[in-house]
Scaffold this active site. Structure first.
Site, PDB file in Angstrom:
ATOM      1  N   LYS A 202       0.844  -1.196   0.000  1.00 39.00           N
ATOM      2  CA  LYS A 202       0.000   0.000   0.000  1.00 39.00           C
ATOM      3  C   LYS A 202       0.878   1.243   0.000  1.00 39.00           C
ATOM      4  CE  LYS A 202      -4.069   1.908   2.408  1.00 39.00           C
ATOM      5  NZ  LYS A 202      -4.963   1.771   3.577  1.00 39.00           N
TER       6      LYS A 202
ATOM      7  N   SER B 269      -9.947   1.938   2.433  1.00 35.80           N
ATOM      8  CA  SER B 269      -9.058   2.670   1.556  1.00 35.80           C
ATOM      9  C   SER B 269      -8.058   1.788   0.801  1.00 35.80           C
ATOM     10  CB  SER B 269      -8.281   3.699   2.372  1.00 35.80           C
ATOM     11  OG  SER B 269      -7.445   3.059   3.327  1.00 35.80           O
TER      12      SER B 269
ATOM     13  N   SER C 206     -10.085  -0.379   6.669  1.00 35.23           N
ATOM     14  CA  SER C 206      -9.471  -0.326   5.333  1.00 35.23           C
ATOM     15  C   SER C 206      -8.699  -1.565   4.887  1.00 35.23           C
ATOM     16  CB  SER C 206      -8.548   0.876   5.233  1.00 35.23           C
ATOM     17  OG  SER C 206      -9.329   2.029   5.090  1.00 35.23           O
TER      18      SER C 206
HETATM   19  N1  GLN Z   1     -13.444   4.111   5.651  1.00 37.15           N
HETATM   20  C1  GLN Z   1     -12.921   4.616   6.881  1.00 37.15           C
HETATM   21  C2  GLN Z   1     -12.566   6.069   6.718  1.00 37.15           C
HETATM   22  O1  GLN Z   1     -12.842   6.601   5.718  1.00 37.15           O
HETATM   23  C3  GLN Z   1     -11.746   3.810   7.325  1.00 37.15           C
HETATM   24  C4  GLN Z   1     -10.528   4.113   6.585  1.00 37.15           C
HETATM   25  C5  GLN Z   1      -9.341   3.341   7.067  1.00 37.15           C
HETATM   26  O2  GLN Z   1      -9.457   2.322   7.729  1.00 37.15           O
HETATM   27  N2  GLN Z   1      -8.179   3.848   6.731  1.00 37.15           N
HETATM   28  O3  GLN Z   1     -11.995   6.680   7.552  1.00 37.15           O
END
Ligand code: GLN
Length: 497
Positions: free
Chosen positions: A80, A155, A179
């Protein structure tokens, strides 16, 4: 060649160790796969062809010299783009870091290299890991290999899509509110959020420091465990790193059984917003656990209903502070540096151009929530809810060994569907956020396809902090039982690209 990319990481490593395959051969096959499908998938922001081949050659030479190889030596991985990689671009999916070449490796990157894992490149993500669909990337969305018109989750959509599209057998994600797990659910892959502090955050670009956690992504539970063992462990460079031995996750994944285990089902995770096919697969999974000898216990965790609200105060508050370092004076994009603007103006112009709308929304929300006069009402209340959620978990874990739920309330939605509706997007993480707020270990594994749309459904397993091995013991058992019944959704019924 086609078969080679479908091997698991464990199989690939064994074949490299025995000399049946070379690491270069394996790397080339994956690079060729990326070349042929990634234009459609957009899982990668940067492919490090030369670096990957050099790493692979080093593994082959090591073997020729008769040196011992680690358990994942020569296996390709998709990283990532939130982890710094020396000499290789790191953008966090944001324009603000476009063109930045980090001068150092994150601890996780370093550990991967030391374990002779071959890093193929950096994967697409929602900007600064803020999102549930990868649509917030400044470099365009990633397609879900099951249906390219749909989101792969976020994400970490790039990492999950790379696995599902057979571009890599291993990947790394980060999980602040889901994410790693939600993209795993959307793509029929395995994703693990280790206990908070189990994997070093040094060199991982910060979003919400009290929640962020890096972790392994793979196509099988055993592969995830092998990767977990490589990346976890205490790190002096991260003050929140847990200084305790890493649980035996590989042993647990090999053992894979649930007999006599008490499994909790949270009654609040059901009802409005949950897709029928998701609940059907979830209920079947619970039945399967029962058949395998687990005892099912119904639990009530009333505070979980407030988790999303608390998260959207805590995460933006921390991000508003963390993202202050992007001031255009040290690194990244610099706009207006033409002698006519003050330093403050250069900072403002650069942030205006460098950050996307979701990042700006969160910085504003967080700044507001932390401002004097509102701090107690917003941030203070959210922290209290966080304590209540941790207590709900503590009480539950007095009665059960693990808790299961759907990973996400729905299957992958079409790209664009929730783009203008942040609240609908935020609800994707309803089931995953509580474990981040409490710091627990949690995993998502595939549990079949929803009958109404044929798209993957994820089963979430949550364990107490530092009991990450339980996830793998249960995950491997469920995976084996599913496979016996339906075959592995990805290894056998691969999405066609
Ligand atoms: N979807 C969540 C957010 O937008 C979690 C994102 C994440 O785990 N980085 O914050």
């Amino acid at each position: 060649m086609a078969d080679l990319i479908k091997l698991t990481a464990a199989e690939t490593a064994a074949k490299i160790a025995s000399g049946e395959l070379t690491a270069v051969e394996v790397t080339e096959a994956h690079l060729a796969r990326i070349e042929s499908v990634d234009e459609k998938v957009n899982a990668f922001l940067h492919v490090d062809r030369e670096g990957a081949l050099a790493q692979a050659r080093a593994v082959d030479e090591k073997r020729e010299r008769g040196e011992e190889l680690g358990p994942l030596a020569g296996v390709p991985l998709a990283l990532k783009d939130i982890f710094t990689t020396e000499g290789v671009p790191t953008t966090v999916g944001s324009k603000i870091l476009e063109g930045w070449i980090p001068p150092y490796d994150a601890t996780l990157t370093k550990k991967l290299k030391e374990a002779d894992v071959v890093i193929l490149g950096k994967t697409n993500m929602d900007e600064f890991a803020m999102g549930s669909s990868t649509e917030n990337s400044a470099y365009g969305p990633t397609g879900n290999p099951w249906d390219l018109t749909r989101i792969p989750g976020g994400s970490g959509g790039g990492s999950a899509a790379a696995l599902a599209a057979y571009e890599a057998p291993l990947a790394i994600g980060t999980d602040t509110g889901g994410s790693i797990r939600q993209p795993a659910a959307m793509t029929a892959t395995v994703g693990v959020k280790p206990t908070y502090g189990a994997v070093s955050r040094y060199g991982m670009v910060a979003f919400s420091s009290s929640l962020d956690q890096g972790g392994p992504c793979a196509r099988t539970v055993l592969d995830a465990a092998l990767l977990h063992a490589v990346i976890a462990g205490h790190d002096e460079l991260d003050s929140t790193s847990v200084d305790q031995p890493v649980p035996d996750v590989v042993g647990a994944a090999r053992e894979g059984q649930v007999r006599g285990l008490r499994v909790g089902v949270v009654k609040e995770f059901r009802g409005e917003g949950f897709q029928d096919g998701v609940m059907q697969r979830f209920d079947e999974s619970v039945e399967l656990l029962r058949e395998q000898g687990a005892e099912i216990v119904e639990l009530s965790c009333p505070s979980f209903e407030k988790a999303v609200s608390a998260y959207y105060l805590i995460a933006p508050s921390e991000c508003s502070s963390n993202l202050a370092r992007f001031d255009a004076l040290r690194y990244g994009l610099r706009v207006g540096d033409d002698g006519t603007h003050s330093a403050e103006e250069v900072t403002a112009l650069s942030r205006e151009e460098g950050f996307g709308p979701e990042v700006k929304r969160r910085v504003m929300l967080g700044t507001y929530a932390l401002s004097s006069g509102y701090y107690d009402a917003y941030y203070g209340s959210a922290q209290k809810v966080r304590t209540l959620i941790a207590r709900d978990f503590e009480k539950s874990f007095e009665q059960v060994d693990v808790i299961v739920s759907p990973t996400a309330p729905t299957t992958a939605f079409p790209i664009g569907e929730r783009a203008d509706d942040p609240v609908a997007m935020y609800l994707s993480d309803l089931c995953t956020i509580p474990a981040n707020l409490a710091g627990n270990a949690a995993m998502s594994i595939p549990c079949g396809l929803a009958p109404e749309d044929g798209l993957p459904v994820g089963l979430q397993i949550v364990a107490p902090a530092m009991a990450d091995d339980r996830l793998y013991r249960v995950g491997a058992a469920v995976e084996a039982a599913f496979e016996a019944r339906w075959g592995h959704p990805l290894l056998e019924e691969a999405p066609s690209l």
